[in-house]
Design an enzyme around this catalytic site. Sequence first.
Site, PDB file in Angstrom:
ATOM      1  N   ASP A 193     -40.235  -7.095  34.696  1.00 23.18           N
ATOM      2  CA  ASP A 193     -40.419  -6.084  33.527  1.00 23.18           C
ATOM      3  C   ASP A 193     -42.325  -6.190  34.064  1.00 23.18           C
ATOM      4  OD1 ASP A 193     -40.932  -6.051  30.685  1.00 23.18           O
ATOM      5  OD2 ASP A 193     -43.012  -6.947  30.831  1.00 23.18           O
ATOM      6  N   MET A 274     -44.480  -5.538  24.652  1.00 26.52           N
ATOM      7  CA  MET A 274     -45.352  -4.178  24.676  1.00 26.52           C
ATOM      8  C   MET A 274     -45.649  -3.427  25.702  1.00 26.52           C
ATOM      9  SD  MET A 274     -45.348  -3.299  21.226  1.00 26.52           S
ATOM     10  CE  MET A 274     -46.328  -2.256  21.253  1.00 26.52           C
ATOM     11  N   ARG A 275     -45.542  -3.711  26.601  1.00 30.99           N
ATOM     12  CA  ARG A 275     -45.324  -3.266  28.059  1.00 30.99           C
ATOM     13  C   ARG A 275     -43.837  -1.956  27.880  1.00 30.99           C
ATOM     14  NH1 ARG A 275     -45.807  -7.497  31.946  1.00 30.99           N
ATOM     15  NH2 ARG A 275     -47.203  -7.924  31.751  1.00 30.99           N
ATOM     16  N   ALA A 276     -43.095  -2.435  27.687  1.00 32.74           N
ATOM     17  CA  ALA A 276     -42.176  -1.230  27.402  1.00 32.74           C
ATOM     18  C   ALA A 276     -42.826  -0.085  27.005  1.00 32.74           C
ATOM     19  CB  ALA A 276     -40.771  -1.601  27.334  1.00 32.74           C
TER      20      ALA A 276
END
Length: 680
Positions: A193, A274-276
């Site tokens: 991720d 929320m990184r995506a």
Amino acid sequence: MSTPYPFTAIVGQDDLRLGLLLNAVSPAVGGVLVRGEKGTAKSTAVRALAALMPEVSVVAGCRFSCDPGSPDPACPDGPHAEAAGVSRAARTVELPVGASEDRLVGALDIERALSEGVKAFEPGLLADAHRGILYVDEVNLLHDHLVDLLLDAAAMGASYVEREGVSVRHAARFLLVGTMNPEEGELRPQLLDRFGLTVEVAASRDTDERVEVVRRRLAYDDDPEGFAAHWAEEESALRERIAAARALLPRVVLGDGVLRQIAATCAAFEVDGMRADIVMARTATALAAWAGREEVTADDVRQAALLALPHRRRRNPFDAPGLDEDKLDQTLDEAGPQENNDGDDQPDPDPDGGGDDDGGGGGGGVPPQADGDRTPPRSEGGDTPSGAPGGSPDAPGRSTGAEQRPVASAEPFRTKMLSVPGLGEGAAGRRSRARTEHGRTTGARRPQGALTKLHLAATVQAAAPHQRARGRAGRGLVVRRDDLRQATREGREGNLVLFVVDASGSMAARQRMSAVKGAVLSLLLDAYQRRDKVGLVTFRGKEAEVALPPTSSVDAAASRLESLPTGGRTPLAAGLLKAHDVLRVERLRDPSRRPLLVVVTDGRATGGPEPVALAGRAGRLHRSEGTASVVVDCESGYVRLGLAGELARELGGTAVTLDELRADSIAGLVKDVTAAGRAA
């Protein structure tokens, strides 16, 4: 310095080149992870990218590459008030798999820090890579604590070195590129991720394209300078396009409608955190700038999703990366503007009508899916797939020589931890106790080589008796190198878990094989989480075979297990002897990694003269060499013969039932497998 292979001369690999170029345009994308088989130009493309990066202006003499326009106020070589700047090419720094923590983050001179109070700091690779490219080949083989340090620095844009009250911080912003071969093991999902994008690469199956790859490579090997000169014009044009896209990037508009499509896509594919969403937004913006546009479109969002989401959807190592593109298109349509019909009464409900055909996913940026890596199950000794007609299964409960179809595994479950007794010194992991660089401090010793972990109390205790003889006059402690003490620490190591699985006809009785496969898959998942190497030996019929040599890829082991057929007699001794051969070779290859033998069987032994006695002698052979072992007893029914327990005693190990293997079972299970030879 050797002439690098030109980036524009790379044949094919559109996704790989696009992922690298987007990070060159916008380093905030967060780097790229390149996954693929060996020999697919992964390293060549990364090294070639450096020649396209714009030059950087640095403070003259600064070891940390500070920008003279905005120098780092906390730079260890600072302050840099009105410092002169010089231009140089952006660096590509390679992090070796075997690098130490000090080599990565830098090292403090502990002796000078204690005796003089001076922060004498030697920069590491993170400082060298600041404002350049940090390339990690075989990132999946890098030690976990180094990966954590690396990705923390990439996320924060700074590196911190904290040791015994002495602290140093410096800027560390770089384009992070990792390459890996999935056959050699996967990265943990939480580490996947942290890479902004991922691309899958594979060798082309087109004959003309392969011919061109060979032709260009031979021409480069014969005359690198001449080959580079031939591609100089294309390289210059690409370099100018990168610079233009960088200049355009701040003016690109990310509209609310497009942002809603990004959020809806991430929600639809159930990615964690929320990184995506953030990475997709930055990638779509970079795609627009790369195309010379000032507004992000739905096509940019689609392309960004194909680059930023596949690796974030893996929940366990048995999941294949990839996206359902039909679902992606549907999500984008539903979240997109509703006023774009322009006179159409109804949208075309026919998915085969061709209206959504974009000629290959927006310009060749669609990552190849990993499904092609999984071959259909094949029967041993034949070419008929397991599900094809013609594989007549035998009646359950009968041990015959006929082969039966592979059965699906039961649902995996969380297992109790099995560990090797004693204190090892193997590779860092999470299974058995070991002396490691990281863990709780258990004592001190004189350093052997460079000091890495100072034991402060022991150092002071060693220096204290000599202060008067050394002429100590002030408050400072006079410390010599002979006084320094290295902290000894205890943590956890990864082991070699070798599975020996009974695939004979007796295991097919009462449909036991499905439960057995579920148990082995559960143990494989546990091995993945604990950073073990795994191997798989199976036995049935007249012989045993190594279905999978020891590897870090539990995905490969799971694939071999799923396609495992059953049938025939039970050559238990052959399985144990084959396991002995595998362990003997592995002891020579990796002597510090301790093995754990897991035998999955009901304990029956048939075929050949004196099969039971021969299996006992094979078990005692493992016991004599100190191999820790556990026997997973697969016997079921009201009448039990207890043969697996007898085998465990011959091995000097522990026998557990399938029910006892579950972490949530009431039955107790000792954590340390009984050491072979301990009870002898």
